[in-house]
Design a protein around this motif. Sequence first.
Motif, PDB file in Angstrom:
ATOM      1  N   GLY A 144       1.233  -1.278  -0.157  1.00 55.12           N
ATOM      2  CA  GLY A 144       0.111   0.237   0.222  1.00 55.12           C
ATOM      3  C   GLY A 144       0.821   1.012   0.055  1.00 55.12           C
ATOM      4  O   GLY A 144       0.174   2.579  -0.100  1.00 55.12           O
ATOM      5  N   GLN A 145       2.387   1.081   0.024  1.00 58.73           N
ATOM      6  CA  GLN A 145       2.686   2.276  -0.317  1.00 58.73           C
ATOM      7  C   GLN A 145       4.240   2.077  -1.092  1.00 58.73           C
ATOM      8  O   GLN A 145       3.933   1.092  -1.362  1.00 58.73           O
ATOM      9  CB  GLN A 145       3.377   2.377   1.356  1.00 58.73           C
ATOM     10  CG  GLN A 145       2.969   2.374   2.355  1.00 58.73           C
ATOM     11  CD  GLN A 145       3.714   2.360   3.871  1.00 58.73           C
ATOM     12  OE1 GLN A 145       5.218   2.972   3.996  1.00 58.73           O
ATOM     13  NE2 GLN A 145       3.327   2.473   5.096  1.00 58.73           N
ATOM     14  N   MET A 146       4.702   2.830  -1.522  1.00 60.06           N
ATOM     15  CA  MET A 146       5.700   3.305  -2.270  1.00 60.06           C
ATOM     16  C   MET A 146       6.802   2.580  -1.757  1.00 60.06           C
ATOM     17  O   MET A 146       7.587   3.272  -0.720  1.00 60.06           O
ATOM     18  CB  MET A 146       6.278   4.829  -3.358  1.00 60.06           C
ATOM     19  CG  MET A 146       4.774   4.994  -3.570  1.00 60.06           C
ATOM     20  SD  MET A 146       3.957   3.952  -4.921  1.00 60.06           S
ATOM     21  CE  MET A 146       3.994   5.612  -6.230  1.00 60.06           C
ATOM     22  N   PRO A 147       7.399   2.016  -2.322  1.00 60.48           N
ATOM     23  CA  PRO A 147       9.129   1.294  -1.356  1.00 60.48           C
ATOM     24  C   PRO A 147       9.885   2.466  -2.037  1.00 60.48           C
ATOM     25  O   PRO A 147       9.836   3.456  -2.366  1.00 60.48           O
ATOM     26  CB  PRO A 147       9.483   0.176  -2.867  1.00 60.48           C
ATOM     27  CG  PRO A 147       8.958   0.602  -4.115  1.00 60.48           C
ATOM     28  CD  PRO A 147       7.224   0.820  -3.750  1.00 60.48           C
ATOM     29  N   ASP A 148      10.755   2.682  -0.860  1.00 61.53           N
ATOM     30  CA  ASP A 148      11.560   4.089  -0.532  1.00 61.53           C
ATOM     31  C   ASP A 148      13.299   3.497  -0.173  1.00 61.53           C
ATOM     32  O   ASP A 148      13.429   1.502  -0.127  1.00 61.53           O
ATOM     33  CB  ASP A 148      11.617   3.863   1.445  1.00 61.53           C
ATOM     34  CG  ASP A 148      10.459   4.926   1.195  1.00 61.53           C
ATOM     35  OD1 ASP A 148      10.430   5.558   0.163  1.00 61.53           O
ATOM     36  OD2 ASP A 148       9.963   5.218   2.215  1.00 61.53           O
ATOM     37  N   VAL A 149      13.794   4.142  -0.990  1.00 63.66           N
ATOM     38  CA  VAL A 149      14.887   3.927  -0.814  1.00 63.66           C
ATOM     39  C   VAL A 149      16.442   4.805  -0.230  1.00 63.66           C
ATOM     40  O   VAL A 149      15.847   6.083  -0.676  1.00 63.66           O
ATOM     41  CB  VAL A 149      16.021   3.497  -2.513  1.00 63.66           C
ATOM     42  CG1 VAL A 149      17.441   3.404  -2.814  1.00 63.66           C
ATOM     43  CG2 VAL A 149      15.304   2.247  -3.229  1.00 63.66           C
ATOM     44  N   GLN A 150      17.261   4.561   0.946  1.00 67.41           N
ATOM     45  CA  GLN A 150      18.029   5.418   1.655  1.00 67.41           C
ATOM     46  C   GLN A 150      19.345   4.617   1.236  1.00 67.41           C
ATOM     47  O   GLN A 150      20.117   3.635   1.066  1.00 67.41           O
ATOM     48  CB  GLN A 150      17.764   5.191   3.766  1.00 67.41           C
ATOM     49  CG  GLN A 150      16.257   5.551   3.222  1.00 67.41           C
ATOM     50  CD  GLN A 150      15.771   5.744   4.860  1.00 67.41           C
ATOM     51  OE1 GLN A 150      15.453   4.554   5.184  1.00 67.41           O
ATOM     52  NE2 GLN A 150      16.703   6.422   5.549  1.00 67.41           N
ATOM     53  N   ILE A 151      20.278   5.621   1.869  1.00 69.41           N
ATOM     54  CA  ILE A 151      21.800   5.400   1.068  1.00 69.41           C
ATOM     55  C   ILE A 151      22.252   4.939   2.460  1.00 69.41           C
ATOM     56  O   ILE A 151      22.242   6.216   3.530  1.00 69.41           O
ATOM     57  CB  ILE A 151      22.530   6.532  -0.090  1.00 69.41           C
ATOM     58  CG1 ILE A 151      21.620   6.050  -1.452  1.00 69.41           C
ATOM     59  CG2 ILE A 151      24.265   5.503   0.031  1.00 69.41           C
ATOM     60  CD1 ILE A 151      21.315   4.525  -1.954  1.00 69.41           C
ATOM     61  N   ASP A 152      22.725   3.980   2.689  1.00 71.88           N
ATOM     62  CA  ASP A 152      23.828   4.312   4.767  1.00 71.88           C
ATOM     63  C   ASP A 152      24.852   4.503   3.743  1.00 71.88           C
ATOM     64  O   ASP A 152      24.949   5.017   5.705  1.00 71.88           O
ATOM     65  CB  ASP A 152      22.906   2.670   4.949  1.00 71.88           C
ATOM     66  CG  ASP A 152      22.220   2.477   4.342  1.00 71.88           C
ATOM     67  OD1 ASP A 152      20.718   2.938   4.973  1.00 71.88           O
ATOM     68  OD2 ASP A 152      21.525   1.158   4.380  1.00 71.88           O
TER      69      ASP A 152
END
Length: 157
Positions: free
Chosen positions: A60-68
């Motif tokens: 139900g949400q959009m995928p999130d991408v974070q750079i660690d």
Amino acid sequence: MKGSGRNQDLTLSQQLLFLKANPAIGGGGTVRANKLTWQVPIQPTALARSYLATVTYRPGQMPDVQIDDPDLELLADGRPLPHVYRDPLRLCLYLPRTREWEARKRIDQTVIPWTYLWLYYFEDWLWSDDWKGEGRHPADEPEHVGSRALRRAVVRS
């Protein structure tokens, strides 16, 4: 799976299986508490630095991408980062509500390759100070104007 026919949403477990089975995708992840988490090392070109990215996705949400790692803001050396969302810092990979991403699409065939591409353009931007990745960021969109004729007039001016 939700929906009917060929346009069914993929479950978190299916997404995880596709990520694990894709020979072009490294990393690893889990499905816990109705959330998919996938960490993947990404080196956009042979001459670029390596990044550690985390993809998180809830139905139900959009995928999130974070750079660690490394810290994108430190690399930017005080310049405002292009094509990111804030709080927390996430990559802007596609325009929401344009169907570039839908829950029936595979993360390993969309979000991960888009992350490689974003990091490719980011590496170039660090050197040139010119974002060549094109695209539009939702914050760049003009405010909604009520009538269609009025919207066209605003765009022309």
